[in-house]
Design a protein around this motif. Structure first.
Motif, PDB file in Angstrom:
ATOM      1  N   ARG A  99       2.148  27.872  43.139  1.00 25.42           N
ATOM      2  CA  ARG A  99       1.479  27.375  44.509  1.00 25.42           C
ATOM      3  C   ARG A  99       0.219  26.477  44.395  1.00 25.42           C
ATOM      4  NH1 ARG A  99      -0.348  32.158  48.084  1.00 25.42           N
ATOM      5  NH2 ARG A  99      -1.215  30.851  49.937  1.00 25.42           N
ATOM      6  N   ILE A 100       0.357  25.696  45.285  1.00 22.35           N
ATOM      7  CA  ILE A 100      -0.867  24.784  45.268  1.00 22.35           C
ATOM      8  C   ILE A 100      -1.328  24.509  46.752  1.00 22.35           C
ATOM      9  CG2 ILE A 100      -1.630  22.135  44.591  1.00 22.35           C
ATOM     10  CD1 ILE A 100       1.266  22.157  43.073  1.00 22.35           C
ATOM     11  N   THR A 101      -2.788  24.450  46.674  1.00 22.67           N
ATOM     12  CA  THR A 101      -3.501  24.323  48.106  1.00 22.67           C
ATOM     13  C   THR A 101      -4.211  23.176  47.834  1.00 22.67           C
ATOM     14  OG1 THR A 101      -3.161  26.652  48.440  1.00 22.67           O
ATOM     15  CG2 THR A 101      -4.900  25.400  49.777  1.00 22.67           C
TER      16      THR A 101
ATOM     17  N   ARG B  57       5.323  17.820  46.872  1.00 20.26           N
ATOM     18  CA  ARG B  57       6.229  18.605  46.828  1.00 20.26           C
ATOM     19  C   ARG B  57       7.343  18.059  46.440  1.00 20.26           C
ATOM     20  NH1 ARG B  57       5.101  19.378  52.449  1.00 20.26           N
ATOM     21  NH2 ARG B  57       3.509  20.521  52.246  1.00 20.26           N
ATOM     22  N   GLU B  58       7.847  17.036  46.766  1.00 20.45           N
ATOM     23  CA  GLU B  58       8.963  16.217  46.223  1.00 20.45           C
ATOM     24  C   GLU B  58       9.146  16.323  44.665  1.00 20.45           C
ATOM     25  OE1 GLU B  58       9.516  12.492  47.610  1.00 20.45           O
ATOM     26  OE2 GLU B  58       9.485  13.144  49.956  1.00 20.45           O
TER      27      GLU B  58
ATOM     28  N   GLU C 120       5.244  25.185  45.815  1.00 19.53           N
ATOM     29  CA  GLU C 120       4.826  25.332  47.289  1.00 19.53           C
ATOM     30  C   GLU C 120       3.533  24.601  47.343  1.00 19.53           C
ATOM     31  OE1 GLU C 120       4.585  29.659  48.062  1.00 19.53           O
ATOM     32  OE2 GLU C 120       3.021  29.032  49.795  1.00 19.53           O
ATOM     33  N   VAL C 121       3.590  23.826  48.241  1.00 18.40           N
ATOM     34  CA  VAL C 121       2.162  22.954  48.382  1.00 18.40           C
ATOM     35  C   VAL C 121       1.576  23.191  49.915  1.00 18.40           C
ATOM     36  CG1 VAL C 121       1.078  20.614  48.272  1.00 18.40           C
ATOM     37  CG2 VAL C 121       3.074  21.162  46.922  1.00 18.40           C
TER      38      VAL C 121
ATOM     39  N   HIS D  58      -2.063  29.815  41.345  1.00 16.86           N
ATOM     40  CA  HIS D  58      -2.407  29.322  42.490  1.00 16.86           C
ATOM     41  C   HIS D  58      -3.614  28.350  42.472  1.00 16.86           C
ATOM     42  CE1 HIS D  58      -3.813  29.853  47.123  1.00 16.86           C
ATOM     43  NE2 HIS D  58      -3.532  28.764  46.767  1.00 16.86           N
ATOM     44  N   LEU D  59      -3.384  26.973  42.333  1.00 15.03           N
ATOM     45  CA  LEU D  59      -4.245  25.969  41.954  1.00 15.03           C
ATOM     46  C   LEU D  59      -4.743  25.578  43.231  1.00 15.03           C
ATOM     47  CD1 LEU D  59      -5.563  23.747  39.828  1.00 15.03           C
ATOM     48  CD2 LEU D  59      -3.447  22.490  40.515  1.00 15.03           C
ATOM     49  N   HIS D  60      -6.013  25.060  43.387  1.00 14.02           N
ATOM     50  CA  HIS D  60      -6.644  24.662  44.546  1.00 14.02           C
ATOM     51  C   HIS D  60      -7.289  23.191  44.240  1.00 14.02           C
ATOM     52  CE1 HIS D  60      -7.287  28.477  46.512  1.00 14.02           C
ATOM     53  NE2 HIS D  60      -7.009  29.218  45.265  1.00 14.02           N
ATOM     54  N   VAL D  61      -7.153  22.350  45.051  1.00 12.88           N
ATOM     55  CA  VAL D  61      -7.532  20.882  44.664  1.00 12.88           C
ATOM     56  C   VAL D  61      -8.153  20.663  46.037  1.00 12.88           C
ATOM     57  CG1 VAL D  61      -6.799  18.577  44.370  1.00 12.88           C
ATOM     58  CG2 VAL D  61      -5.238  20.566  43.405  1.00 12.88           C
TER      59      VAL D  61
END
Ligand SMILES: [Zn+2]
Length: 255
Positions: free
Chosen positions: A4-6, A25-26, A31-32, A112-115
């Protein structure tokens, strides 16, 4: 494994975070999600003090920060009105620690990576040459991506600085952008460049690739994961075909 990336929006209009999320996402089949500005969503007490403490005061001094009340007040206002925060450089690793502390405890795991796209200029200390270096991104949790860093961190062609200096001497001001663009050979990005969103995509992907593989950046200068030190390299890596080297094309290319 990060599933998961936010991404967090930047105040800068040229950075279209929804477009970056779609691209990611592509290419990653993760899950972005997109949230509003990190510093609004995860506002915590003490953040202005942390920003004040992370200020780079001298490009050749490892020590950062101040607790002067005026500076803390400035940082409070800058959190409220991000468009007013300019001209200050921060220790990117210190800011990363502060933002990690601001994350909810249940969201700190690397699954869950946060950017956080930021409107701040960030730097890291170079042990090899004892000075601060501006960065486009600082990898880790959360990853920081600096929009002004995109324009300022990779060096512009030498002629740009010469022209700027010459103009400042004659007229006492920076030359207009058209002059710089038309008279300087070599391609580079400047503030509000319409190519901003496209160029940021690779820097966001670098954040995911790093937490997945533990390897920062790619050595191939054609690849979006390449760590460009000069603007023409940035243009080559981020905006020209091919998008990836052979190895990373196998991981991230679609279709
Ligand atoms: Zn590569």
């Amino acid at each position: 494994m990060t599933d998961r990336i936010t991404l967090y929006r930047a105040p800068t209009a040229e950075a279209d975070v929804d477009a970056i999320a779609g691209w990611l996402r592509e290419r990653t089949e993760r899950e972005v999600r997109v949230r509003d500005r990190f510093l609004d969503v995860h506002r915590r007490e003490g953040l202005p003090e942390r920003f004040a403490a992370a200020r780079v005061l001298d490009p050749y001094d490892r020590e950062t920060g101040t607790d002067m009340l005026g500076v803390v007040r400035y940082e409070e206002r800058a959190l409220e009105n991000p468009e007013r925060a300019g001209g200050v450089l921060y220790d990117g690793v210190e800011i990363q620690r502060a933002l990690n502390d601001a994350l909810p405890e249940g969201e700190r795991h690397l699954s869950h990576l946060h950017v956080a796209l930021l409107d701040r200029a960030i730097a890291t200390w170079g042990d090899h040459d004892n000075r601060w270096h501006k960065r486009v991104n600082v990898l880790g949790q959360p990853a920081l991506v600096s929009v002004p860093g995109l324009y300022e961190a990779p060096a512009k062609p030498e002629a740009y600085y010469q022209e700027k200096g010459r103009h400042a001497m004659l007229i006492g001001d920076s030359p207009p952008r058209e002059v710089l663009e038309n008279e300087i050979e070599g391609d580079f990005l400047i503030a509000e460049d319409p190519r901003t969103t496209d160029a940021l995509k690779g820097y966001v992907l670098q954040a995911l690739d790093y937490v997945e593989t533990g390897e920062p950046f790619c050595d191939d200068e054609c690849c979006r994961l390449y760590n460009a030190h000069r603007q023409p390299e940035l243009i080559e890596a981020q905006l020209r075909e091919p998008e990836f080297c052979t190895e990373h094309a196998a991981t991230y290319e679609t279709g």
